[in-house]
Motif scaffolding. Structure first.
Motif, mmCIF file in Angstrom:
data_model
loop_
_atom_site.group_PDB
_atom_site.id
_atom_site.type_symbol
_atom_site.label_atom_id
_atom_site.label_comp_id
_atom_site.label_asym_id
_atom_site.label_seq_id
_atom_site.Cartn_x
_atom_site.Cartn_y
_atom_site.Cartn_z
ATOM 1 N N MET A 1 0.851 -1.200 0.000
ATOM 2 C CA MET A 1 0.000 0.000 0.000
ATOM 3 C C MET A 1 0.883 1.244 0.000
ATOM 4 N N SER A 2 0.649 2.155 -0.920
ATOM 5 C CA SER A 2 1.425 3.390 -0.975
ATOM 6 C C SER A 2 0.624 4.544 -0.377
ATOM 7 N N THR A 3 1.311 5.421 0.264
ATOM 8 C CA THR A 3 0.697 6.600 0.879
ATOM 9 C C THR A 3 1.151 7.832 0.121
ATOM 10 N N ARG A 4 0.219 8.696 -0.155
ATOM 11 C CA ARG A 4 0.538 9.895 -0.928
ATOM 12 C C ARG A 4 1.584 10.737 -0.206
ATOM 13 N N ALA A 5 2.609 11.132 -0.934
ATOM 14 C CA ALA A 5 3.687 11.942 -0.353
ATOM 15 C C ALA A 5 3.166 13.326 0.007
ATOM 16 N N LEU A 6 3.709 13.867 1.062
ATOM 17 C CA LEU A 6 3.386 15.224 1.497
ATOM 18 C C LEU A 6 4.500 16.168 1.079
ATOM 19 N N GLN A 7 4.122 17.332 0.675
ATOM 20 C CA GLN A 7 5.126 18.306 0.235
ATOM 21 C C GLN A 7 4.866 19.643 0.916
ATOM 22 N N GLN A 8 5.931 20.265 1.351
ATOM 23 C CA GLN A 8 5.848 21.591 1.970
ATOM 24 C C GLN A 8 6.742 22.541 1.201
ATOM 25 N N GLN A 9 6.269 23.729 0.958
ATOM 26 C CA GLN A 9 7.064 24.732 0.274
ATOM 27 C C GLN A 9 6.780 26.097 0.882
ATOM 28 N N PHE A 10 7.855 26.829 1.180
ATOM 29 C CA PHE A 10 7.672 28.187 1.687
ATOM 30 C C PHE A 10 8.893 29.015 1.330
ATOM 31 N N GLN A 11 8.738 30.296 1.385
ATOM 32 C CA GLN A 11 9.825 31.220 1.088
ATOM 33 C C GLN A 11 10.080 32.094 2.299
ATOM 34 N N VAL A 12 11.342 32.411 2.504
ATOM 35 C CA VAL A 12 11.743 33.295 3.594
ATOM 36 C C VAL A 12 12.436 34.503 2.973
ATOM 37 N N ALA A 13 11.927 35.671 3.254
ATOM 38 C CA ALA A 13 12.523 36.902 2.710
ATOM 39 C C ALA A 13 13.585 37.429 3.674
ATOM 40 N N PHE A 14 14.751 37.745 3.139
ATOM 41 C CA PHE A 14 15.819 38.343 3.931
ATOM 42 C C PHE A 14 16.013 39.788 3.493
ATOM 43 N N SER A 15 16.160 40.662 4.459
ATOM 44 C CA SER A 15 16.386 42.068 4.150
ATOM 45 C C SER A 15 17.294 42.663 5.211
ATOM 46 N N TYR A 16 18.340 43.346 4.767
ATOM 47 C CA TYR A 16 19.192 44.056 5.720
ATOM 48 C C TYR A 16 19.803 45.264 5.024
ATOM 49 N N THR A 17 20.218 46.219 5.811
ATOM 50 C CA THR A 17 20.724 47.481 5.289
ATOM 51 C C THR A 17 22.188 47.650 5.662
ATOM 52 N N VAL A 18 22.958 48.197 4.733
ATOM 53 C CA VAL A 18 24.341 48.578 5.004
ATOM 54 C C VAL A 18 24.370 50.099 5.144
ATOM 55 N N HIS A 19 24.683 50.563 6.355
ATOM 56 C CA HIS A 19 24.725 52.002 6.627
ATOM 57 C C HIS A 19 26.164 52.511 6.590
#
Length: 393
Positions: A1-19
């Motif tokens: 018996m096979s079980t349907r694979a689960l998939q997760q996808q997300f994005q992480v935004a990075f932001s930083y400033t050079v002063h």
């Protein structure tokens, strides 16, 4: 018996400033306090400072100035634990005891994910402190205050943190962006000539592979830069940082592929640092690496002889060497651990995948290759060993 694979996808935004600023820790300079106050935290933020001993030696009042700044802005920040001073230079990245010392301090002073670890110093100290901050509690906010040309325009503004291990540069590390980068031009006044000059190599690198106009600026101002003309250096740092950040945003910031265009000249530079037991500093090694790969590009028929001559003249005028004796040791035995050519294999292993090295088709335009001819590399080293202006390729 096979079980349907689960998939997760997300994005992480990075932001930083050079002063860019001057007199960062003067009580009337609001920059650091303003940066901290923007995180949404209520009450003073816990801040743990780690300083490069070389900077402290050249700025004997620095600790007191930081303490006064904290007192003047006590509503925003609170020093958590004593200001910690560690030795600077590449050797600090070879000391596991320093990693343990800083991690123990994070634990002892209860530095958590809503606190800040501030690293102030040259690129090696920033690498080490960033590594500690990124692994403690799976990541503590990290503020970088670069104090050298090299760290203000290149290493200190990127997303990499690392220490050396197993005889290899940057073997342990990760990609964790800083919370913010604060460049204070006054720290540049404390540099000895070698460190002032060293960071120019990274700017030269970026100009050669990405921006011919920036290379021309360096070429036209090489004597001023070597003579420590501050306005010229400030322009160089700002433009180099701008190009560096553009690459991070538009390329492969976490190096998932095999391409590392910003490491032009670096495959041999990393090996040369190791072979010289770090007598040759990073910027000096990069300058030699640029000279080597530019010479190879010319011998391969890519870069014109006139273009090569301009590059070598600029490197020479800036005050860099074009050759080091370690380059000739075991040169024709690429498998020997002490061979410069062994650096090609180590460069590939560090990233994995296919060997990818940046060469030059012309000034301002790089090209990636996936193999290098060892005999031609040997000839490139020999030519640099005999270099005289207008007498190569």
């Amino acid at each position: 018996m096979s079980t349907r694979a689960l998939q997760q996808q997300f994005q992480v935004a990075f932001s930083y400033t050079v002063h860019f600023t001057e007199g960062l820790f003067q009580a009337d300079n609001p920059l650091l306090a303003k940066v901290l106050s923007q995180d949404g935290t209520v009450g003073p933020r816990k801040v743990f400072f780690v300083l490069d001993s070389g900077v402290v030696d050249h700025c004997p009042g620095l600790e007191a100035e930081i303490l006064r700044y904290a007192e003047a802005h006590a509503d925003v920040l609170r020093l958590s634990g004593p200001i910690t001073i560690i030795p600077g230079g590449e050797q600090c990245k070879n000391e596991p005891a320093l990693i343990q010392q800083l991690l123990e301090a994070v634990d002892t002073h209860h530095i958590d994910r809503h606190s800040y670890v501030v690293g102030l110093g040259g690129g090696a100290v920033l690498d080490l402190v960033g590594y500690v901050a990124s692994v403690a509690h799976r990541g503590i906010r990290h503020i970088r205050i670069p104090t050298t040309v090299l760290s203000q325009n290149d290493s200190g503004i990127g997303v990499k943190n690392s220490v050396n291990a197993f005889g290899k540069k940057n073997f342990l590390g990760n990609f964790t962006p800083p919370y913010v980068v604060l460049n204070d031009a006054r720290f540049l006044l404390t540099l000895e000539d070698r460190d002032w000059r060293g960071g120019i190599a990274e700017a030269l690198k970026v100009g050669l592979i990405k921006d011919a106009a920036f290379f021309r600026f360096i070429q036209e101002n090489a004597s001023r830069l070597a003579a420590r003309h501050m306005p010229t250096m400030q322009h160089l740092i700002h433009r180099c940082a701008e190009l560096h950040l553009q690459h991070i945003a538009g390329g492969d910031p976490f190096e998932q592929g095999s391409s590392r265009p910003l490491d032009f000249g670096h495959w041999s530079a990393h090996k040369l640092e190791q072979l010289s037991h770090y007598r040759i500093r990073h910027g000096e090694a990069v300058a030699i690496g640029i000279a080597l790969d530019s010479t190879y590009s010319c011998l391969q028929g890519r870069l014109s002889s006139a273009g090569l001559e301009q590059i070598l003249e600029v490197i020479y005028t800036l005050g860099f060497a074009l050759y080091a004796p370690e380059m000739a040791e075991q040169l024709e035995d690429a498998a020997h651990p002490q061979s410069l050519l062994r650096g090609l294999q180590e460069f590939r292993e560090h990233l994995g995948g296919q060997l990818t090295v940046m060469l030059l088709d012309e000034i301002g335009r790089g090209v990636e290759v996936h193999e290098m001819d060892h005999a031609l590399l040997v000839e490139s080293v020999r030519q640099l060993q005999q270099y005289q202006p207008a007498a190569i390729c």
